[in-house]
Design an enzyme around this catalytic site. Structure first.
Site, PDB file in Angstrom:
ATOM      1  N   LYS A  62      10.912  19.146  -9.792  1.00  0.00           N
ATOM      2  CA  LYS A  62       9.792  18.190  -9.855  1.00  0.00           C
ATOM      3  C   LYS A  62       8.783  18.546 -10.948  1.00  0.00           C
ATOM      4  CE  LYS A  62       9.262  15.159  -7.288  1.00  0.00           C
ATOM      5  NZ  LYS A  62       9.788  13.771  -7.356  1.00  0.00           N
TER       6      LYS A  62
ATOM      7  N   HIS B 208       3.157   5.751 -26.066  1.00  0.00           N
ATOM      8  CA  HIS B 208       3.313   4.427 -26.668  1.00  0.00           C
ATOM      9  C   HIS B 208       2.673   3.402 -25.717  1.00  0.00           C
ATOM     10  CE1 HIS B 208       5.137   0.726 -28.001  1.00  0.00           C
ATOM     11  NE2 HIS B 208       5.610   1.330 -29.086  1.00  0.00           N
TER      12      HIS B 208
ATOM     13  N   CYS C 176      11.150   2.586   1.426  1.00  0.00           N
ATOM     14  CA  CYS C 176      10.927   1.357   0.659  1.00  0.00           C
ATOM     15  C   CYS C 176      11.778   1.323  -0.592  1.00  0.00           C
ATOM     16  CB  CYS C 176       9.462   1.262   0.245  1.00  0.00           C
ATOM     17  SG  CYS C 176       8.355   1.540   1.614  1.00  0.00           S
TER      18      CYS C 176
ATOM     19  N   ARG D 270      11.464  10.497   6.093  1.00  0.00           N
ATOM     20  CA  ARG D 270      12.415   9.377   6.126  1.00  0.00           C
ATOM     21  C   ARG D 270      13.144   9.218   4.799  1.00  0.00           C
ATOM     22  NH1 ARG D 270       8.832   4.640   8.504  1.00  0.00           N
ATOM     23  NH2 ARG D 270       7.289   5.767   7.297  1.00  0.00           N
TER      24      ARG D 270
ATOM     25  N   VAL E 220       0.822  -1.217   0.000  1.00  0.00           N
ATOM     26  CA  VAL E 220       0.000   0.000   0.000  1.00  0.00           C
ATOM     27  C   VAL E 220       0.853   1.262   0.000  1.00  0.00           C
ATOM     28  CG1 VAL E 220      -1.994  -1.056   1.080  1.00  0.00           C
ATOM     29  CG2 VAL E 220      -0.166  -0.146   2.519  1.00  0.00           C
TER      30      VAL E 220
ATOM     31  N   ASN F   1       9.370  -2.751  -5.988  1.00  0.00           N
ATOM     32  CA  ASN F   1      10.014  -1.494  -5.617  1.00  0.00           C
ATOM     33  C   ASN F   1      11.308  -1.280  -6.393  1.00  0.00           C
ATOM     34  OD1 ASN F   1       7.963  -0.766  -3.959  1.00  0.00           O
ATOM     35  ND2 ASN F   1       8.989  -1.295  -2.043  1.00  0.00           N
TER      36      ASN F   1
ATOM     37  N   LYS G 155       7.647  -8.789  -4.033  1.00  0.00           N
ATOM     38  CA  LYS G 155       7.550  -7.475  -3.381  1.00  0.00           C
ATOM     39  C   LYS G 155       8.800  -6.624  -3.606  1.00  0.00           C
ATOM     40  CE  LYS G 155       6.839  -3.925  -1.117  1.00  0.00           C
ATOM     41  NZ  LYS G 155       6.192  -3.386   0.027  1.00  0.00           N
TER      42      LYS G 155
HETATM   43  N1  SAJ Z   1       9.859   9.186  -7.381  1.00  0.00           N
HETATM   44  C1  SAJ Z   1      10.552   9.739  -8.474  1.00  0.00           C
HETATM   45  N2  SAJ Z   1      10.030   9.581  -9.730  1.00  0.00           N
HETATM   46  C2  SAJ Z   1       8.867   8.904  -9.960  1.00  0.00           C
HETATM   47  C3  SAJ Z   1       8.172   8.339  -8.858  1.00  0.00           C
HETATM   48  C4  SAJ Z   1       8.699   8.491  -7.580  1.00  0.00           C
HETATM   49  O1  SAJ Z   1      11.599  10.359  -8.318  1.00  0.00           O
HETATM   50  O2  SAJ Z   1       8.468   8.818 -11.129  1.00  0.00           O
HETATM   51  C5  SAJ Z   1      10.410   9.308  -6.016  1.00  0.00           C
HETATM   52  C6  SAJ Z   1       9.476  10.033  -5.048  1.00  0.00           C
HETATM   53  O3  SAJ Z   1       9.632  11.431  -5.137  1.00  0.00           O
HETATM   54  C7  SAJ Z   1       9.950   9.476  -3.722  1.00  0.00           C
HETATM   55  C8  SAJ Z   1      10.366   8.046  -4.065  1.00  0.00           C
HETATM   56  O4  SAJ Z   1      10.518   8.016  -5.471  1.00  0.00           O
HETATM   57  O5  SAJ Z   1      11.080  10.174  -3.241  1.00  0.00           O
HETATM   58  C9  SAJ Z   1       9.383   6.970  -3.643  1.00  0.00           C
HETATM   59  O6  SAJ Z   1       8.035   7.366  -3.826  1.00  0.00           O
HETATM   60  P1  SAJ Z   1       6.870   6.424  -4.380  1.00  0.00           P
HETATM   61  O7  SAJ Z   1       5.621   7.189  -4.413  1.00  0.00           O
HETATM   62  O8  SAJ Z   1       7.305   5.803  -5.658  1.00  0.00           O
HETATM   63  O9  SAJ Z   1       6.793   5.203  -3.360  1.00  0.00           O
HETATM   64  P2  SAJ Z   1       6.575   4.952  -1.763  1.00  0.00           P
HETATM   65  O10 SAJ Z   1       7.945   4.718  -1.180  1.00  0.00           O
HETATM   66  O11 SAJ Z   1       5.713   5.961  -1.103  1.00  0.00           O
HETATM   67  O12 SAJ Z   1       5.728   3.561  -1.810  1.00  0.00           O
HETATM   68  C10 SAJ Z   1       6.230   2.411  -2.492  1.00  0.00           C
HETATM   69  C11 SAJ Z   1       5.095   1.804  -3.349  1.00  0.00           C
HETATM   70  N3  SAJ Z   1       5.639   0.823  -4.275  1.00  0.00           N
HETATM   71  C12 SAJ Z   1       5.328   0.852  -5.592  1.00  0.00           C
HETATM   72  O13 SAJ Z   1       4.616   1.684  -6.091  1.00  0.00           O
HETATM   73  C13 SAJ Z   1       5.907  -0.254  -6.436  1.00  0.00           C
HETATM   74  C14 SAJ Z   1       4.059   1.161  -2.438  1.00  0.00           C
HETATM   75  O14 SAJ Z   1       3.073   0.473  -3.215  1.00  0.00           O
HETATM   76  C15 SAJ Z   1       4.736   0.168  -1.478  1.00  0.00           C
HETATM   77  O15 SAJ Z   1       3.788  -0.439  -0.608  1.00  0.00           O
HETATM   78  C16 SAJ Z   1       5.731   0.940  -0.652  1.00  0.00           C
HETATM   79  O16 SAJ Z   1       6.725   1.483  -1.548  1.00  0.00           O
HETATM   80  C17 SAJ Z   1       6.352  -0.007   0.363  1.00  0.00           C
HETATM   81  O17 SAJ Z   1       5.991   0.068   1.557  1.00  0.00           O
HETATM   82  O18 SAJ Z   1       7.156  -0.873  -0.045  1.00  0.00           O
END
Ligand code: SAJ
Length: 423
Positions: free
Chosen positions: A401, A242, A258, A324, A153, A208, A204
Protein backbone atom coordinates in the site's frame (compact mmCIF):
# COMPACT_ATOMS: atom_id res chain seq x y z
CA UNK A 1 -44.94 19.21 5.24
CA UNK A 2 -43.01 15.98 5.96
CA UNK A 3 -43.77 14.79 9.46
CA UNK A 4 -43.30 11.03 9.63
CA UNK A 5 -40.64 8.92 7.99
CA UNK A 6 -40.19 5.16 7.91
CA UNK A 7 -36.66 3.92 7.09
CA UNK A 8 -36.37 0.24 6.15
CA UNK A 9 -32.87 -1.17 6.75
CA UNK A 10 -30.77 0.09 9.66
CA UNK A 11 -27.25 -0.63 8.40
CA UNK A 12 -24.36 1.61 7.45
CA UNK A 13 -26.64 3.87 5.39
CA UNK A 14 -30.15 3.47 6.82
CA UNK A 15 -29.30 4.15 10.46
CA UNK A 16 -27.26 7.35 9.89
CA UNK A 17 -29.96 8.58 7.47
CA UNK A 18 -32.75 7.85 9.97
CA UNK A 19 -30.79 9.59 12.72
CA UNK A 20 -30.08 12.58 10.49
CA UNK A 21 -33.78 13.17 9.75
CA UNK A 22 -34.67 12.62 13.42
CA UNK A 23 -32.08 15.23 14.39
CA UNK A 24 -34.02 17.58 12.09
CA UNK A 25 -37.27 17.06 14.02
CA UNK A 26 -38.94 14.52 11.76
CA UNK A 27 -40.58 11.58 13.51
CA UNK A 28 -38.62 8.61 12.20
CA UNK A 29 -39.44 4.95 12.62
CA UNK A 30 -36.52 2.67 11.71
CA UNK A 31 -37.13 -0.93 10.69
CA UNK A 32 -34.77 -3.90 10.51
CA UNK A 33 -35.32 -7.65 10.26
CA UNK A 34 -32.31 -8.14 12.53
CA UNK A 35 -33.93 -8.29 15.98
CA UNK A 36 -30.58 -8.07 17.74
CA UNK A 37 -29.72 -4.81 15.97
CA UNK A 38 -33.18 -3.40 16.79
CA UNK A 39 -32.79 -4.30 20.50
CA UNK A 40 -29.33 -2.76 20.60
CA UNK A 41 -30.56 0.52 19.08
CA UNK A 42 -33.50 0.57 21.50
CA UNK A 43 -30.88 0.36 24.27
CA UNK A 44 -28.91 3.16 22.57
CA UNK A 45 -26.14 0.78 21.54
CA UNK A 46 -24.60 0.62 18.10
CA UNK A 47 -24.20 -2.52 15.97
CA UNK A 48 -22.02 -0.61 13.48
CA UNK A 49 -19.14 1.84 13.93
CA UNK A 50 -19.41 5.36 12.52
CA UNK A 51 -17.97 8.68 13.66
CA UNK A 52 -20.57 10.82 15.42
CA UNK A 53 -23.36 8.22 15.19
CA UNK A 54 -23.57 7.35 18.90
CA UNK A 55 -24.19 10.93 20.13
CA UNK A 56 -26.58 11.75 17.30
CA UNK A 57 -28.56 8.55 17.82
CA UNK A 58 -28.85 9.11 21.59
CA UNK A 59 -30.10 12.66 20.97
CA UNK A 60 -32.67 11.41 18.45
CA UNK A 61 -34.00 8.77 20.86
CA UNK A 62 -33.94 11.04 23.94
CA UNK A 63 -35.84 13.78 22.13
CA UNK A 64 -38.47 11.25 21.05
CA UNK A 65 -37.87 11.58 17.31
CA UNK A 66 -36.52 8.07 16.68
CA UNK A 67 -38.19 4.74 17.32
CA UNK A 68 -37.13 1.38 15.92
CA UNK A 69 -38.80 -1.98 15.42
CA UNK A 70 -39.05 -5.00 13.18
CA UNK A 71 -42.26 -3.87 11.42
CA UNK A 72 -42.92 -0.74 9.33
CA UNK A 73 -45.46 1.89 10.40
CA UNK A 74 -47.56 4.39 8.46
CA UNK A 75 -45.59 7.44 7.35
CA UNK A 76 -45.46 10.27 4.82
CA UNK A 77 -42.20 8.97 3.36
CA UNK A 78 -40.67 5.49 3.15
CA UNK A 79 -36.93 5.14 2.56
CA UNK A 80 -35.55 1.73 1.59
CA UNK A 81 -31.85 1.25 2.42
CA UNK A 82 -31.25 -2.51 2.43
CA UNK A 83 -28.32 -4.55 1.04
CA UNK A 84 -28.13 -5.42 -2.65
CA UNK A 85 -25.31 -7.98 -2.72
CA UNK A 86 -24.23 -10.36 -5.45
CA UNK A 87 -24.78 -14.11 -5.46
CA UNK A 88 -21.86 -16.54 -5.68
CA UNK A 89 -22.20 -16.48 -9.50
CA UNK A 90 -21.85 -12.64 -9.48
CA UNK A 91 -25.51 -12.01 -10.37
CA UNK A 92 -27.44 -9.35 -8.44
CA UNK A 93 -29.44 -10.45 -5.42
CA UNK A 94 -32.41 -8.07 -5.27
CA UNK A 95 -34.45 -10.12 -2.84
CA UNK A 96 -33.80 -7.70 0.06
CA UNK A 97 -35.02 -4.79 -2.05
CA UNK A 98 -38.09 -6.73 -3.18
CA UNK A 99 -38.95 -7.94 0.33
CA UNK A 100 -38.39 -4.52 1.91
CA UNK A 101 -40.69 -2.96 -0.70
CA UNK A 102 -43.31 -5.64 -0.14
CA UNK A 103 -43.12 -5.02 3.63
CA UNK A 104 -44.25 -1.39 3.31
CA UNK A 105 -47.14 -2.08 0.93
CA UNK A 106 -49.77 -2.67 3.69
CA UNK A 107 -48.86 0.71 5.24
CA UNK A 108 -48.99 2.83 2.07
CA UNK A 109 -51.55 5.63 1.75
CA UNK A 110 -52.44 8.18 -0.89
CA UNK A 111 -49.88 11.00 -0.92
CA UNK A 112 -46.91 8.88 0.20
CA UNK A 113 -43.41 9.10 -1.22
CA UNK A 114 -41.23 5.97 -1.55
CA UNK A 115 -37.45 6.35 -2.03
CA UNK A 116 -34.91 3.64 -2.77
CA UNK A 117 -31.39 4.47 -1.51
CA UNK A 118 -29.74 1.05 -2.03
CA UNK A 119 -27.31 0.77 -4.96
CA UNK A 120 -29.03 -1.33 -7.62
CA UNK A 121 -28.72 -2.37 -11.27
CA UNK A 122 -30.42 0.00 -13.75
CA UNK A 123 -34.19 -0.78 -14.08
CA UNK A 124 -34.58 -2.15 -10.54
CA UNK A 125 -37.11 0.54 -9.55
CA UNK A 126 -39.13 -0.22 -12.65
CA UNK A 127 -38.80 -4.01 -12.69
CA UNK A 128 -38.58 -4.93 -8.98
CA UNK A 129 -40.10 -2.13 -6.89
CA UNK A 130 -43.05 -0.92 -8.95
CA UNK A 131 -44.58 -4.42 -9.39
CA UNK A 132 -44.66 -4.69 -5.57
CA UNK A 133 -45.94 -1.15 -4.93
CA UNK A 134 -48.80 -1.60 -7.41
CA UNK A 135 -50.21 -4.29 -5.09
CA UNK A 136 -51.24 -1.47 -2.72
CA UNK A 137 -54.08 -0.67 -5.14
CA UNK A 138 -52.87 2.92 -5.31
CA UNK A 139 -51.95 4.60 -8.54
CA UNK A 140 -48.19 4.83 -9.04
CA UNK A 141 -46.98 8.31 -9.98
CA UNK A 142 -50.10 10.10 -8.69
CA UNK A 143 -51.32 8.47 -5.46
CA UNK A 144 -47.79 7.42 -4.55
CA UNK A 145 -44.61 9.02 -5.79
CA UNK A 146 -41.45 6.94 -6.21
CA UNK A 147 -37.77 7.74 -6.73
CA UNK A 148 -34.25 6.44 -6.51
CA UNK A 149 -31.77 8.60 -4.62
CA UNK A 150 -28.62 6.53 -4.22
CA UNK A 151 -26.45 6.95 -1.15
CA UNK A 152 -22.93 8.10 -2.05
CA UNK A 153 -21.24 8.42 1.32
CA UNK A 154 -17.94 6.93 2.41
CA UNK A 155 -17.82 4.97 5.70
CA UNK A 156 -16.00 6.93 8.39
CA UNK A 157 -17.23 10.28 7.04
CA UNK A 158 -20.90 9.46 6.57
CA UNK A 159 -22.41 12.48 8.36
CA UNK A 160 -20.07 14.96 6.73
CA UNK A 161 -20.78 13.49 3.29
CA UNK A 162 -24.54 13.12 3.86
CA UNK A 163 -24.69 16.87 4.38
CA UNK A 164 -22.11 18.14 1.89
CA UNK A 165 -22.11 15.74 -1.07
CA UNK A 166 -24.20 16.53 -4.10
CA UNK A 167 -27.19 14.22 -4.34
CA UNK A 168 -28.79 12.57 -7.37
CA UNK A 169 -32.56 12.21 -7.36
CA UNK A 170 -34.24 10.14 -10.05
CA UNK A 171 -38.03 10.07 -9.88
CA UNK A 172 -40.39 7.90 -11.90
CA UNK A 173 -41.90 11.26 -12.92
CA UNK A 174 -41.13 14.91 -12.31
CA UNK A 175 -43.48 15.21 -9.36
CA UNK A 176 -41.64 12.35 -7.62
CA UNK A 177 -38.26 14.01 -8.23
CA UNK A 178 -39.41 17.40 -6.93
CA UNK A 179 -40.96 15.96 -3.78
CA UNK A 180 -37.83 13.91 -3.06
CA UNK A 181 -35.64 16.98 -3.52
CA UNK A 182 -37.82 18.85 -1.05
CA UNK A 183 -37.24 16.09 1.51
CA UNK A 184 -33.44 15.95 1.23
CA UNK A 185 -33.21 19.75 1.30
CA UNK A 186 -33.98 19.40 4.99
CA UNK A 187 -30.28 18.62 5.61
CA UNK A 188 -28.35 18.41 2.31
CA UNK A 189 -26.08 21.40 1.67
CA UNK A 190 -24.65 20.02 -1.61
CA UNK A 191 -26.57 20.44 -4.85
CA UNK A 192 -29.48 18.13 -5.59
CA UNK A 193 -29.58 17.08 -9.25
CA UNK A 194 -32.83 15.81 -10.73
CA UNK A 195 -33.15 13.05 -13.33
CA UNK A 196 -35.17 9.87 -13.95
CA UNK A 197 -34.92 6.69 -11.87
CA UNK A 198 -33.00 4.56 -14.38
CA UNK A 199 -30.42 7.30 -14.99
CA UNK A 200 -29.93 7.69 -11.23
CA UNK A 201 -29.41 3.92 -10.94
CA UNK A 202 -26.79 3.98 -13.68
CA UNK A 203 -25.05 7.07 -12.25
CA UNK A 204 -24.44 5.39 -8.92
CA UNK A 205 -23.20 2.12 -10.37
CA UNK A 206 -21.06 4.09 -12.85
CA UNK A 207 -19.29 5.96 -10.04
CA UNK A 208 -18.13 2.80 -8.31
CA UNK A 209 -17.32 1.09 -11.61
CA UNK A 210 -15.17 4.06 -12.64
CA UNK A 211 -13.15 3.54 -9.48
CA UNK A 212 -12.85 -0.22 -10.03
CA UNK A 213 -11.70 0.15 -13.66
CA UNK A 214 -9.24 2.89 -12.68
CA UNK A 215 -7.81 0.74 -9.85
CA UNK A 216 -7.46 -2.20 -12.27
CA UNK A 217 -5.48 0.10 -14.58
CA UNK A 218 -3.23 1.06 -11.65
CA UNK A 219 -2.78 -2.61 -10.72
CA UNK A 220 -1.80 -3.46 -14.29
CA UNK A 221 0.73 -0.62 -14.26
CA UNK A 222 2.08 -1.84 -10.90
CA UNK A 223 2.72 -5.31 -12.33
CA UNK A 224 4.52 -3.76 -15.29
CA UNK A 225 6.57 -1.49 -13.02
CA UNK A 226 7.58 -4.53 -10.97
CA UNK A 227 9.55 -5.66 -14.05
CA UNK A 228 10.76 -2.25 -15.15
CA UNK A 229 12.68 -1.06 -12.11
CA UNK A 230 10.30 1.89 -11.87
CA UNK A 231 8.45 3.02 -8.75
CA UNK A 232 4.81 3.02 -9.94
CA UNK A 233 3.68 5.16 -7.02
CA UNK A 234 6.07 7.89 -7.98
CA UNK A 235 5.12 7.54 -11.66
CA UNK A 236 1.40 7.84 -10.80
CA UNK A 237 2.10 10.88 -8.63
CA UNK A 238 3.88 12.60 -11.52
CA UNK A 239 1.20 11.61 -14.07
CA UNK A 240 -1.47 13.04 -11.76
CA UNK A 241 0.22 16.45 -11.86
CA UNK A 242 -1.33 16.64 -15.34
CA UNK A 243 -4.59 18.59 -14.99
CA UNK A 244 -6.65 15.94 -16.81
CA UNK A 245 -5.19 12.75 -15.30
CA UNK A 246 -6.33 10.99 -12.12
CA UNK A 247 -4.84 7.52 -11.92
CA UNK A 248 -5.87 5.63 -8.78
CA UNK A 249 -3.53 3.47 -6.70
CA UNK A 250 -2.60 -0.21 -6.85
CA UNK A 251 -3.03 -2.60 -3.96
CA UNK A 252 -3.59 -6.24 -2.99
CA UNK A 253 -7.14 -6.17 -4.42
CA UNK A 254 -10.39 -4.26 -4.12
CA UNK A 255 -12.60 -4.86 -1.11
CA UNK A 256 -15.70 -3.52 0.58
CA UNK A 257 -19.31 -4.14 -0.29
CA UNK A 258 -19.58 -1.55 -3.08
CA UNK A 259 -16.70 -1.22 -5.52
CA UNK A 260 -16.04 -4.96 -5.79
CA UNK A 261 -19.78 -5.61 -6.24
CA UNK A 262 -21.47 -2.91 -8.33
CA UNK A 263 -19.52 -3.45 -11.59
CA UNK A 264 -20.99 -6.96 -11.72
CA UNK A 265 -24.46 -5.36 -12.09
CA UNK A 266 -23.34 -3.91 -15.42
CA UNK A 267 -21.62 -7.13 -16.51
CA UNK A 268 -24.83 -9.07 -15.82
CA UNK A 269 -26.93 -6.53 -17.69
CA UNK A 270 -24.96 -6.64 -20.94
CA UNK A 271 -22.06 -9.14 -20.82
CA UNK A 272 -21.25 -8.72 -24.51
CA UNK A 273 -20.74 -4.99 -24.09
CA UNK A 274 -19.32 -4.59 -20.57
CA UNK A 275 -16.00 -6.20 -21.51
CA UNK A 276 -13.62 -3.62 -20.05
CA UNK A 277 -15.63 -3.64 -16.83
CA UNK A 278 -15.51 -7.44 -16.64
CA UNK A 279 -11.78 -7.55 -17.34
CA UNK A 280 -11.15 -4.93 -14.65
CA UNK A 281 -13.07 -7.01 -12.09
CA UNK A 282 -10.95 -10.03 -12.99
CA UNK A 283 -7.73 -7.98 -12.86
CA UNK A 284 -8.54 -6.72 -9.36
CA UNK A 285 -9.69 -10.16 -8.20
CA UNK A 286 -6.38 -11.54 -9.48
CA UNK A 287 -4.27 -9.28 -7.27
CA UNK A 288 -4.23 -11.52 -4.16
CA UNK A 289 -2.69 -14.37 -6.19
CA UNK A 290 -0.18 -11.96 -7.75
CA UNK A 291 0.82 -10.57 -4.35
CA UNK A 292 1.24 -14.11 -2.96
CA UNK A 293 3.46 -15.07 -5.91
CA UNK A 294 5.57 -11.98 -5.21
CA UNK A 295 5.96 -13.08 -1.59
CA UNK A 296 7.25 -16.43 -2.78
CA UNK A 297 9.68 -14.72 -5.14
CA UNK A 298 10.95 -12.41 -2.37
CA UNK A 299 11.51 -15.34 0.02
CA UNK A 300 13.56 -17.11 -2.65
CA UNK A 301 15.55 -13.94 -3.35
CA UNK A 302 16.25 -13.56 0.37
CA UNK A 303 17.31 -17.22 0.65
CA UNK A 304 14.76 -17.52 3.41
CA UNK A 305 14.99 -20.64 5.53
CA UNK A 306 11.35 -20.61 6.61
CA UNK A 307 7.93 -19.66 5.30
CA UNK A 308 6.37 -17.88 8.23
CA UNK A 309 4.49 -14.80 7.04
CA UNK A 310 3.16 -12.03 9.31
CA UNK A 311 0.17 -10.44 7.54
CA UNK A 312 -0.66 -6.93 8.79
CA UNK A 313 -4.11 -5.63 7.86
CA UNK A 314 -7.38 -7.56 7.59
CA UNK A 315 -9.80 -4.65 7.08
CA UNK A 316 -10.71 -3.89 3.45
CA UNK A 317 -9.12 -0.45 3.69
CA UNK A 318 -7.17 1.77 6.07
CA UNK A 319 -8.54 2.93 9.42
CA UNK A 320 -11.86 1.06 9.26
CA UNK A 321 -13.00 -2.00 11.20
CA UNK A 322 -14.82 -3.54 8.24
CA UNK A 323 -13.63 -6.85 6.80
CA UNK A 324 -16.39 -7.32 4.20
CA UNK A 325 -15.00 -8.58 0.88
CA UNK A 326 -11.51 -7.80 2.18
CA UNK A 327 -8.75 -8.85 -0.23
CA UNK A 328 -6.62 -9.77 2.80
CA UNK A 329 -8.53 -13.02 3.32
CA UNK A 330 -7.85 -13.95 -0.32
CA UNK A 331 -4.16 -13.08 0.01
CA UNK A 332 -3.96 -15.34 3.08
CA UNK A 333 -5.68 -18.19 1.19
CA UNK A 334 -3.23 -17.80 -1.68
CA UNK A 335 -0.22 -17.75 0.69
CA UNK A 336 -1.49 -20.89 2.38
CA UNK A 337 -1.96 -22.57 -1.00
CA UNK A 338 1.73 -21.92 -1.59
CA UNK A 339 2.49 -23.76 1.65
CA UNK A 340 3.16 -20.72 3.79
CA UNK A 341 2.47 -20.45 7.46
CA UNK A 342 0.41 -17.29 8.08
CA UNK A 343 -0.31 -15.27 11.22
CA UNK A 344 -2.42 -12.13 10.80
CA UNK A 345 -2.88 -9.01 12.88
CA UNK A 346 -5.16 -5.96 12.65
CA UNK A 347 -5.45 -3.39 15.45
CA UNK A 348 -8.89 -2.27 14.16
CA UNK A 349 -10.45 -5.73 14.35
CA UNK A 350 -10.75 -6.41 18.03
CA UNK A 351 -12.31 -9.87 17.88
CA UNK A 352 -10.55 -12.69 16.09
CA UNK A 353 -12.63 -12.85 12.91
CA UNK A 354 -10.06 -14.82 10.92
CA UNK A 355 -8.61 -18.18 11.92
CA UNK A 356 -5.03 -16.91 11.43
CA UNK A 357 -5.62 -13.78 13.51
CA UNK A 358 -3.91 -12.89 16.79
CA UNK A 359 -4.44 -9.75 18.89
CA UNK A 360 -0.79 -9.12 19.76
CA UNK A 361 1.55 -7.43 17.30
CA UNK A 362 4.62 -9.08 18.82
CA UNK A 363 2.99 -12.49 18.72
CA UNK A 364 2.31 -12.03 14.99
CA UNK A 365 5.87 -10.95 14.25
CA UNK A 366 7.76 -13.50 16.36
CA UNK A 367 10.07 -15.62 14.16
CA UNK A 368 8.44 -14.34 10.96
CA UNK A 369 10.42 -14.61 7.73
CA UNK A 370 8.50 -11.78 6.06
CA UNK A 371 6.12 -9.02 7.10
CA UNK A 372 3.50 -8.07 4.50
CA UNK A 373 1.38 -4.92 4.81
CA UNK A 374 -2.06 -5.26 3.18
CA UNK A 375 -3.97 -2.32 4.72
CA UNK A 376 -2.80 1.28 5.15
CA UNK A 377 -3.81 1.74 8.79
CA UNK A 378 -2.16 4.74 10.49
CA UNK A 379 -0.79 2.36 13.15
CA UNK A 380 1.31 0.58 10.51
CA UNK A 381 2.70 3.81 9.04
CA UNK A 382 3.69 4.89 12.56
CA UNK A 383 5.42 1.59 13.42
CA UNK A 384 9.06 1.82 14.52
CA UNK A 385 11.02 -0.82 12.53
CA UNK A 386 13.86 -0.73 15.05
CA UNK A 387 11.46 -1.82 17.79
CA UNK A 388 10.31 -4.93 15.92
CA UNK A 389 13.34 -6.09 13.97
CA UNK A 390 14.66 -8.38 16.72
CA UNK A 391 11.39 -10.29 16.84
CA UNK A 392 11.56 -11.50 13.27
CA UNK A 393 13.69 -14.36 11.99
CA UNK A 394 14.43 -12.48 8.81
CA UNK A 395 14.16 -8.72 8.42
CA UNK A 396 12.10 -8.58 5.24
CA UNK A 397 9.09 -6.34 4.64
CA UNK A 398 6.72 -6.19 1.63
CA UNK A 399 4.47 -3.11 1.51
CA UNK A 400 1.50 -3.42 -0.88
CA UNK A 401 0.00 0.00 0.00
CA UNK A 402 3.05 2.27 -0.06
CA UNK A 403 2.32 3.33 3.50
CA UNK A 404 5.76 2.71 5.05
CA UNK A 405 8.73 5.06 5.00
CA UNK A 406 11.19 2.83 3.12
CA UNK A 407 14.31 4.72 4.17
CA UNK A 408 13.39 4.28 7.82
CA UNK A 409 12.90 0.52 7.33
CA UNK A 410 16.12 0.10 5.35
CA UNK A 411 18.04 2.09 7.97
CA UNK A 412 16.72 -0.39 10.52
CA UNK A 413 18.30 -3.20 8.49
CA UNK A 414 15.22 -4.40 6.59
CA UNK A 415 15.15 -5.70 3.02
CA UNK A 416 12.26 -3.53 1.87
CA UNK A 417 9.99 -4.47 -1.04
CA UNK A 418 7.12 -2.43 -2.48
CA UNK A 419 4.28 -3.54 -4.76
CA UNK A 420 4.87 -1.80 -8.06
CA UNK A 421 8.59 -1.34 -7.50
CA UNK A 422 10.30 -4.70 -7.07
CA UNK A 423 12.00 -6.58 -9.86
N1 SAJ B 1 -8.62 1.07 -3.43
C1 SAJ B 1 -7.46 0.84 -4.19
N2 SAJ B 1 -6.87 1.89 -4.84
C2 SAJ B 1 -7.37 3.16 -4.77
C3 SAJ B 1 -8.55 3.39 -4.01
C4 SAJ B 1 -9.15 2.32 -3.36
O1 SAJ B 1 -6.97 -0.29 -4.28
O2 SAJ B 1 -6.77 4.06 -5.38
C5 SAJ B 1 -9.30 -0.06 -2.75
C6 SAJ B 1 -9.39 0.12 -1.24
O3 SAJ B 1 -8.22 -0.32 -0.60
C7 SAJ B 1 -10.59 -0.75 -0.92
C8 SAJ B 1 -11.48 -0.59 -2.16
O4 SAJ B 1 -10.64 -0.07 -3.17
O5 SAJ B 1 -10.23 -2.11 -0.80
C9 SAJ B 1 -12.67 0.32 -1.98
O6 SAJ B 1 -12.37 1.46 -1.19
P1 SAJ B 1 -12.89 2.94 -1.48
O7 SAJ B 1 -12.37 3.84 -0.43
O8 SAJ B 1 -12.57 3.31 -2.88
O9 SAJ B 1 -14.48 2.85 -1.45
P2 SAJ B 1 -15.66 2.37 -0.44
O10 SAJ B 1 -16.07 1.00 -0.89
O11 SAJ B 1 -15.34 2.56 1.00
O12 SAJ B 1 -16.81 3.47 -0.81
C10 SAJ B 1 -17.26 3.64 -2.15
C11 SAJ B 1 -17.33 5.15 -2.47
N3 SAJ B 1 -17.50 5.35 -3.90
C12 SAJ B 1 -16.71 6.21 -4.59
O13 SAJ B 1 -15.81 6.84 -4.08
C13 SAJ B 1 -17.02 6.37 -6.05
C14 SAJ B 1 -18.48 5.78 -1.70
O14 SAJ B 1 -18.65 7.15 -2.09
C15 SAJ B 1 -19.79 5.01 -1.97
O15 SAJ B 1 -20.88 5.58 -1.26
C16 SAJ B 1 -19.58 3.59 -1.51
O16 SAJ B 1 -18.52 3.01 -2.30
C17 SAJ B 1 -20.89 2.83 -1.69
O17 SAJ B 1 -21.59 2.58 -0.69
O18 SAJ B 1 -21.26 2.55 -2.85
Amino acid sequence: MFKNLCVVGLGYIGLPTAVMFANHQLHVHGVDINEKAVKMIQNKQLHIEENGLQERMEKAIDEGFLTVGTQPEKADVFIVAVPSPINSDNTANLEYVRKATASIVPFLEKGNLVILESTVPPKTVEDVMLPELIKSGLEIGTDILVSHSPERVIPGKIFEELINNDRIVGGINEESSLKTKELYEIFVKGQIHLTDATTAELVKVMENTYRDVNIAFANELAKMADRLDVNVWEAIKFANYHPRVNVHFPGPGVGGHCIAVDPWFLVELQPETAKLIHLSRNTNDGMPAYVASQVQRILTEQNSAGKKIAVFGLAFKGNVDDMRESPSTDVIDELQKLGMDVISYDPHIKENLHHTQVQGMEEALRDADLLIILTNHDEFTAMDPKGISDLMRSKTVYDTKNCLDRTKWMDAGFASYLLGNSK
